[in-house]
Design a protein around this motif. Structure first.
Motif, PDB file in Angstrom:
ATOM      1  N   LEU A  23      41.466  47.369  36.754  1.00  0.00           N
ATOM      2  CA  LEU A  23      40.873  46.162  37.335  1.00  0.00           C
ATOM      3  C   LEU A  23      41.723  44.937  37.039  1.00  0.00           C
ATOM      4  O   LEU A  23      41.931  44.080  37.903  1.00  0.00           O
ATOM      5  CB  LEU A  23      39.455  45.956  36.801  1.00  0.00           C
ATOM      6  CG  LEU A  23      38.399  46.942  37.289  1.00  0.00           C
ATOM      7  CD1 LEU A  23      37.092  46.710  36.548  1.00  0.00           C
ATOM      8  CD2 LEU A  23      38.175  46.790  38.780  1.00  0.00           C
ATOM      9  N   ALA A  24      42.214  44.845  35.809  1.00  0.00           N
ATOM     10  CA  ALA A  24      43.034  43.684  35.442  1.00  0.00           C
ATOM     11  C   ALA A  24      44.295  43.622  36.289  1.00  0.00           C
ATOM     12  O   ALA A  24      44.764  42.540  36.656  1.00  0.00           O
ATOM     13  CB  ALA A  24      43.393  43.759  33.964  1.00  0.00           C
ATOM     14  N   ALA A  25      44.849  44.793  36.631  1.00  0.00           N
ATOM     15  CA  ALA A  25      46.088  44.834  37.409  1.00  0.00           C
ATOM     16  C   ALA A  25      45.854  44.628  38.888  1.00  0.00           C
ATOM     17  O   ALA A  25      46.719  44.090  39.584  1.00  0.00           O
ATOM     18  CB  ALA A  25      46.794  46.173  37.182  1.00  0.00           C
ATOM     19  N   ASN A  26      44.692  45.048  39.390  1.00  0.00           N
ATOM     20  CA  ASN A  26      44.476  45.064  40.835  1.00  0.00           C
ATOM     21  C   ASN A  26      43.435  44.079  41.343  1.00  0.00           C
ATOM     22  O   ASN A  26      43.395  43.800  42.538  1.00  0.00           O
ATOM     23  CB  ASN A  26      44.073  46.479  41.283  1.00  0.00           C
ATOM     24  CG  ASN A  26      45.183  47.472  41.083  1.00  0.00           C
ATOM     25  OD1 ASN A  26      46.081  47.577  41.891  1.00  0.00           O
ATOM     26  ND2 ASN A  26      45.125  48.212  39.974  1.00  0.00           N
ATOM     27  N   ARG A  27      42.603  43.538  40.476  1.00  0.00           N
ATOM     28  CA  ARG A  27      41.573  42.620  40.944  1.00  0.00           C
ATOM     29  C   ARG A  27      41.652  41.260  40.286  1.00  0.00           C
ATOM     30  O   ARG A  27      41.394  40.240  40.922  1.00  0.00           O
ATOM     31  CB  ARG A  27      40.182  43.225  40.671  1.00  0.00           C
ATOM     32  CG  ARG A  27      39.029  42.381  41.203  1.00  0.00           C
ATOM     33  CD  ARG A  27      37.701  42.768  40.567  1.00  0.00           C
ATOM     34  NE  ARG A  27      37.667  42.455  39.143  1.00  0.00           N
ATOM     35  CZ  ARG A  27      36.631  42.733  38.358  1.00  0.00           C
ATOM     36  NH1 ARG A  27      35.584  43.370  38.830  1.00  0.00           N
ATOM     37  NH2 ARG A  27      36.670  42.407  37.073  1.00  0.00           N
ATOM     38  N   ASP A  28      42.018  41.231  39.017  1.00  0.00           N
ATOM     39  CA  ASP A  28      41.869  40.010  38.235  1.00  0.00           C
ATOM     40  C   ASP A  28      43.101  39.132  38.213  1.00  0.00           C
ATOM     41  O   ASP A  28      43.213  38.236  37.398  1.00  0.00           O
ATOM     42  CB  ASP A  28      41.465  40.368  36.795  1.00  0.00           C
ATOM     43  CG  ASP A  28      40.135  41.108  36.746  1.00  0.00           C
ATOM     44  OD1 ASP A  28      39.352  40.955  37.702  1.00  0.00           O
ATOM     45  OD2 ASP A  28      39.880  41.830  35.766  1.00  0.00           O
ATOM     46  N   ARG A  29      44.068  39.393  39.122  1.00  0.00           N
ATOM     47  CA  ARG A  29      45.227  38.525  39.203  1.00  0.00           C
ATOM     48  C   ARG A  29      44.915  37.312  40.057  1.00  0.00           C
ATOM     49  O   ARG A  29      44.286  37.428  41.102  1.00  0.00           O
ATOM     50  CB  ARG A  29      46.407  39.275  39.828  1.00  0.00           C
ATOM     51  CG  ARG A  29      47.000  40.340  38.931  1.00  0.00           C
ATOM     52  CD  ARG A  29      48.011  41.151  39.690  1.00  0.00           C
ATOM     53  NE  ARG A  29      48.718  42.086  38.812  1.00  0.00           N
ATOM     54  CZ  ARG A  29      49.417  43.115  39.243  1.00  0.00           C
ATOM     55  NH1 ARG A  29      49.509  43.353  40.537  1.00  0.00           N
ATOM     56  NH2 ARG A  29      50.022  43.913  38.407  1.00  0.00           N
ATOM     57  N   LYS A  30      45.389  36.185  39.627  1.00  0.00           N
ATOM     58  CA  LYS A  30      45.229  34.972  40.422  1.00  0.00           C
ATOM     59  C   LYS A  30      46.186  35.029  41.601  1.00  0.00           C
ATOM     60  O   LYS A  30      47.375  35.298  41.438  1.00  0.00           O
ATOM     61  CB  LYS A  30      45.524  33.735  39.574  1.00  0.00           C
ATOM     62  CG  LYS A  30      45.341  32.422  40.326  1.00  0.00           C
ATOM     63  CD  LYS A  30      45.642  31.241  39.428  1.00  0.00           C
ATOM     64  CE  LYS A  30      45.488  29.928  40.180  1.00  0.00           C
ATOM     65  NZ  LYS A  30      45.819  28.765  39.332  1.00  0.00           N
ATOM     66  N   ALA A  31      45.645  34.797  42.791  1.00  0.00           N
ATOM     67  CA  ALA A  31      46.489  34.842  43.989  1.00  0.00           C
ATOM     68  C   ALA A  31      47.547  33.745  43.930  1.00  0.00           C
ATOM     69  O   ALA A  31      47.258  32.608  43.563  1.00  0.00           O
ATOM     70  CB  ALA A  31      45.630  34.681  45.231  1.00  0.00           C
ATOM     71  N   VAL A  32      48.771  34.102  44.284  1.00  0.00           N
ATOM     72  CA  VAL A  32      49.863  33.132  44.301  1.00  0.00           C
ATOM     73  C   VAL A  32      49.900  32.476  45.675  1.00  0.00           C
ATOM     74  O   VAL A  32      49.878  33.150  46.697  1.00  0.00           O
ATOM     75  CB  VAL A  32      51.205  33.812  44.002  1.00  0.00           C
ATOM     76  CG1 VAL A  32      52.332  32.779  43.979  1.00  0.00           C
ATOM     77  CG2 VAL A  32      51.136  34.550  42.676  1.00  0.00           C
TER      78      VAL A  32
END
Length: 326
Positions: free
Chosen positions: A130-139
């Protein structure tokens, strides 16, 4: 090196059976595995009757893989995140698509940097996924664009040069002299690349070489809309920029002065604004659509208006997508 002995894939343990350990390692991409039960639907809690079940495979994003393949650069490949399980295999938690491309481009012996976690429980694997695929802030597109200039990206460097040739700039937000529609500018640059010369390997030649009768679209589009509405934030609206580019891409012989005049509504009782053009486009779009999808009906409206009053077949513009005049 990852173990190569073939064993049945085993799930992560419900609870950690050994102290958690993490370390960096170079691992053959051929030894990086995908757990076919570790799919985003299960982890995000969005399983439907259609994709439920323990044999559900992680969905591959074909479009994203194709994009990674096109811009492949081993130097810029970031470390994958993997789980080293009790079966001795390394399972990807992040980096599945880029690993697929690495195998295709470099072969299974290509060594990929990996952040390895050993001793993860199933819950811990899910949290890392989840941290790798959902919880990233969109650039934001502009931030990507700005960094790509520093990295020497040829397309974005060309976009910036063409915008600056009109004494304009590119920014994260639109103003009278700054264009914030980075995605629209990129789409226009891609239109030029469809016609540009390539080398024997199929790579674009830079500076871009266009066939006779064609000029880069971005300076033309910016000239047309500026002549129509002047330098205001509304002038640089992304959907309008795309639409005008579509018209000129299909009709490189179009008269820019007539196009600007028609966009501005010269000869009408009241001038036409960008907002009015957009409103008409939306009403002609099934389901509303996004900026890109609404550009096509907007381009057709622009062509219709340009052709109004013309009687000679040779000077009429063609709608984008139509075959050449016979």
């Amino acid at each position: 090196m990852a173990h190569t002995t073939k064993k049945a894939a085993v799930p992560a343990q419900a609870g950690a059976t050994k102290p958690l350990r993490k370390f960096y390692a170079e691992i053959r991409v051929g030894d990086l595995h995908v757990d076919q039960t570790l799919d985003s639907a299960r982890l995000f809690g969005t399983i439907t009757s259609e994709d439920a079940g323990p044999s559900t495979q992680r969905k591959k994003d074909v479009a994203w893989t194709a994009r990674l393949r096109k811009m492949w650069d081993p130097f810029s490949l970031l470390p994958a995140i993997v789980s080293l399980r009790e079966d001795g295999r390394h399972y990807l938690l992040d980096g599945q698509h880029s690993t697929d491309v690495a195998v295709e481009k470099e072969g299974p012996d290509f060594l990929r940097d990996c952040m390895v976690y050993e001793g993860l429980s199933a819950e811990q694997e899910a949290k890392l996924f989840l941290a790798a695929n959902r919880d990233r802030k969109a650039v934001k597109p502009f931030d990507i664009f700005r960094v790509s200039i520093t990295a020497g990206d040829p397309r974005n460097t060309r976009i910036l040069e063409e915008v600056e040739s009109r004494n304009l700039g590119i920014s994260g937000s639109t103003s009278a002299n700054k264009i914030g529609a980075v995605q629209a500018l990129t789409a226009i640059a891609v239109m030029d690349e469809k016609h540009a010369a390539r080398d024997e390997s199929g790579s674009l030649l830079y500076p871009l070489v266009l066939p006779g009768g064609r000029s880069p679209l971005i300076p033309q589009v910016l000239q047309v809309v500026e002549d129509a509405w002047g330098r205001t934030p509304a002038t640089w609206e992304g959907m309008m920029l795309r639409a005008v580019a579509m018209v000129l891409d299909r009709n490189p012989e179009a008269r820019l002065d007539r196009l600007s005049s028609k966009l501005a509504g010269h000869g009408k009782r009241k001038p036409l604004t960008v907002a009015q053009w957009k409103e008409s486009s939306i009403s002609n779009t099934v389901g509303g659509g996004g900026s890109s999808s609404r550009s096509a009906p907007l381009a057709r409206l622009i062509v219709n208006e340009y052709n109004t009053g013309l009687t000679e077949q040779a000077v009429l513009l063609m709608h984008p997508g139509r075959p050449d005049k016979s």
